[in-house]
Design a protein around this motif. Sequence first.
Motif, PDB file in Angstrom:
ATOM      1  N   SER A 233      55.511 -22.475  43.547  1.00  0.00           N
ATOM      2  CA  SER A 233      55.185 -21.159  44.096  1.00  0.00           C
ATOM      3  C   SER A 233      56.354 -20.185  43.990  1.00  0.00           C
ATOM      4  O   SER A 233      57.516 -20.565  44.147  1.00  0.00           O
ATOM      5  CB  SER A 233      54.783 -21.314  45.573  1.00  0.00           C
ATOM      6  N   GLN A 234      56.040 -18.931  43.757  1.00  0.00           N
ATOM      7  CA  GLN A 234      57.043 -17.864  43.740  1.00  0.00           C
ATOM      8  C   GLN A 234      57.328 -17.346  45.144  1.00  0.00           C
ATOM      9  O   GLN A 234      58.263 -16.558  45.333  1.00  0.00           O
ATOM     10  CB  GLN A 234      56.560 -16.705  42.866  1.00  0.00           C
ATOM     11  N   CYS A 235      56.505 -17.766  46.115  1.00  0.00           N
ATOM     12  CA  CYS A 235      56.605 -17.175  47.457  1.00  0.00           C
ATOM     13  C   CYS A 235      56.869 -18.182  48.573  1.00  0.00           C
ATOM     14  O   CYS A 235      56.889 -17.788  49.740  1.00  0.00           O
ATOM     15  CB  CYS A 235      55.314 -16.414  47.788  1.00  0.00           C
ATOM     16  N   LEU A 236      57.061 -19.447  48.236  1.00  0.00           N
ATOM     17  CA  LEU A 236      57.214 -20.463  49.276  1.00  0.00           C
ATOM     18  C   LEU A 236      58.472 -21.279  49.054  1.00  0.00           C
ATOM     19  O   LEU A 236      58.752 -21.723  47.937  1.00  0.00           O
ATOM     20  CB  LEU A 236      55.997 -21.391  49.295  1.00  0.00           C
ATOM     21  N   VAL A 237      59.235 -21.479  50.138  1.00  0.00           N
ATOM     22  CA  VAL A 237      60.409 -22.345  50.144  1.00  0.00           C
ATOM     23  C   VAL A 237      60.211 -23.384  51.237  1.00  0.00           C
ATOM     24  O   VAL A 237      59.803 -23.044  52.355  1.00  0.00           O
ATOM     25  CB  VAL A 237      61.700 -21.543  50.428  1.00  0.00           C
ATOM     26  N   VAL A 238      60.493 -24.642  50.931  1.00  0.00           N
ATOM     27  CA  VAL A 238      60.428 -25.704  51.929  1.00  0.00           C
ATOM     28  C   VAL A 238      61.815 -26.325  52.060  1.00  0.00           C
ATOM     29  O   VAL A 238      62.459 -26.656  51.054  1.00  0.00           O
ATOM     30  CB  VAL A 238      59.398 -26.784  51.555  1.00  0.00           C
ATOM     31  N   LEU A 239      62.276 -26.472  53.296  1.00  0.00           N
ATOM     32  CA  LEU A 239      63.570 -27.079  53.591  1.00  0.00           C
ATOM     33  C   LEU A 239      63.352 -28.445  54.238  1.00  0.00           C
ATOM     34  O   LEU A 239      62.448 -28.613  55.064  1.00  0.00           O
ATOM     35  CB  LEU A 239      64.382 -26.195  54.537  1.00  0.00           C
ATOM     36  N   ARG A 240      64.175 -29.392  53.879  1.00  0.00           N
ATOM     37  CA  ARG A 240      64.113 -30.736  54.464  1.00  0.00           C
ATOM     38  C   ARG A 240      65.506 -31.168  54.920  1.00  0.00           C
ATOM     39  O   ARG A 240      66.499 -30.896  54.255  1.00  0.00           O
ATOM     40  CB  ARG A 240      63.592 -31.752  53.441  1.00  0.00           C
ATOM     41  N   SER A 241      65.547 -31.873  56.032  1.00  0.00           N
ATOM     42  CA  SER A 241      66.770 -32.522  56.513  1.00  0.00           C
ATOM     43  C   SER A 241      66.672 -34.010  56.235  1.00  0.00           C
ATOM     44  O   SER A 241      65.594 -34.599  56.318  1.00  0.00           O
ATOM     45  CB  SER A 241      66.929 -32.287  58.019  1.00  0.00           C
ATOM     46  N   MET A 242      67.786 -34.628  55.895  1.00  0.00           N
ATOM     47  CA  MET A 242      67.840 -36.084  55.779  1.00  0.00           C
ATOM     48  C   MET A 242      68.614 -36.708  56.933  1.00  0.00           C
ATOM     49  O   MET A 242      68.709 -37.925  57.034  1.00  0.00           O
ATOM     50  CB  MET A 242      68.470 -36.482  54.440  1.00  0.00           C
ATOM     51  N   THR A 243      69.164 -35.861  57.804  1.00  0.00           N
ATOM     52  CA  THR A 243      70.014 -36.385  58.874  1.00  0.00           C
ATOM     53  C   THR A 243      69.214 -36.915  60.054  1.00  0.00           C
ATOM     54  O   THR A 243      69.667 -37.836  60.745  1.00  0.00           O
ATOM     55  CB  THR A 243      70.987 -35.304  59.378  1.00  0.00           C
ATOM     56  N   LYS A 244      68.030 -36.350  60.319  1.00  0.00           N
ATOM     57  CA  LYS A 244      67.267 -36.735  61.498  1.00  0.00           C
ATOM     58  C   LYS A 244      66.626 -38.116  61.322  1.00  0.00           C
ATOM     59  O   LYS A 244      66.807 -39.011  62.137  1.00  0.00           O
ATOM     60  CB  LYS A 244      66.164 -35.697  61.789  1.00  0.00           C
ATOM     61  N   PHE A 245      65.872 -38.270  60.249  1.00  0.00           N
ATOM     62  CA  PHE A 245      65.116 -39.502  60.043  1.00  0.00           C
ATOM     63  C   PHE A 245      66.043 -40.683  59.772  1.00  0.00           C
ATOM     64  O   PHE A 245      65.817 -41.790  60.271  1.00  0.00           O
ATOM     65  CB  PHE A 245      64.142 -39.327  58.876  1.00  0.00           C
TER      66      PHE A 245
END
Length: 364
Positions: A202-214
């Motif tokens: 998508s040109q309009c969507l960004v998804v951020l993920r953390s690896m520190t919590k899990f």
Amino acid sequence: MLERYGHGGDLRTAEEAYGKPEMGFLDFSSNMNPLGPPSVVRHILREGWRDIVQYPDPAVRELRSKLSAKCNIPMESILVGNGAAELIDLTARVLKPQVTGLARPSFSEYEEAVHKSGGGIYNIPLHAQHQFVLQQQDVEAAQTAVDLFFFGHPNNPSGKLISREVLAMLKQGDHPCVLDEAFMDFVPNEQEHSLLQHAAESQCLVVLRSMTKFYSIPGIRLGFMVAHPDLIKLAQQLQVQWSVNYLAQRIGTAVLEDEAFEISSRQWLQEEKPWLIQQLEQLGLDVVHGEVNFLLFSFPVSMGVTVKQAQQHMGRQGILIRDASLFAGLNERYCRVAVRLREDNCRLIAGLHTMLSDLTQNRG
């Protein structure tokens, strides 16, 4: 105030406030997986010190390759960062929104990042009567006033997912949107809710993920962003060189291969969270039934207890809880706690029982 720097898990401040050593606290104020870190992390820290004489890979190729295979998205759509915090700030600097629509309550770093990039905020309220679930009509009403949405999915501090109806609207791409999926790993059947794969194209969507919590590695700092390759290239140009250190890259690559840890973590949460919800409600607390590894609850007005009173009393017992009144949109009765192992959760319930008995008795 325990959240002097805007977060839970500040053991040094707790030590100063309550006169106990840092390791003398049972910490429910930060939301780490109590089963972690995975055993491979100990091996890497024990043996990997020999290799810190080398520079880390500036393109983080091995870890990006693992993420690409695991998430079924192209490598060129992935940027790894020094925790989700760096990526939140980096995304705001890349997109430079003039007005950002934020849910209230939500993670304070969204607002901080927007202000640092010179933008303003449009508040989208979340309501207790809706269990703090984002409402489609509120998002639609905000569209004419904002040029970016920035939402937690699941949201912090409520732990609630964005509804399928709102997600479908955001996927249409009428408005740029950033989804912070830092806690998505804890959600059962996460593939049904995550927009990782959609963000890669998508040109309009960004998804951020953390690896520190899990994986319970907050001291390492590791997260990743998924977006269209064109936006990833812009973010790379603004990212600080050597942002992701050698040990973080090795640890991130290794933990992604530990499927047994993932399975046991989800089994633990599936069993422990309902039990903790039941215990909190038996104390008379109003609990928001979130989807992840922490719980938001409030003290009923009839109790006459504020979260600051509760935090002080619990801190003196050696138990740290999060003052959720510091989240914009919540009042002085809201608290957030992590879900931990049964023994720890029993101590939390016993501590809350003692605290409620003492404070309500004194009030009487």
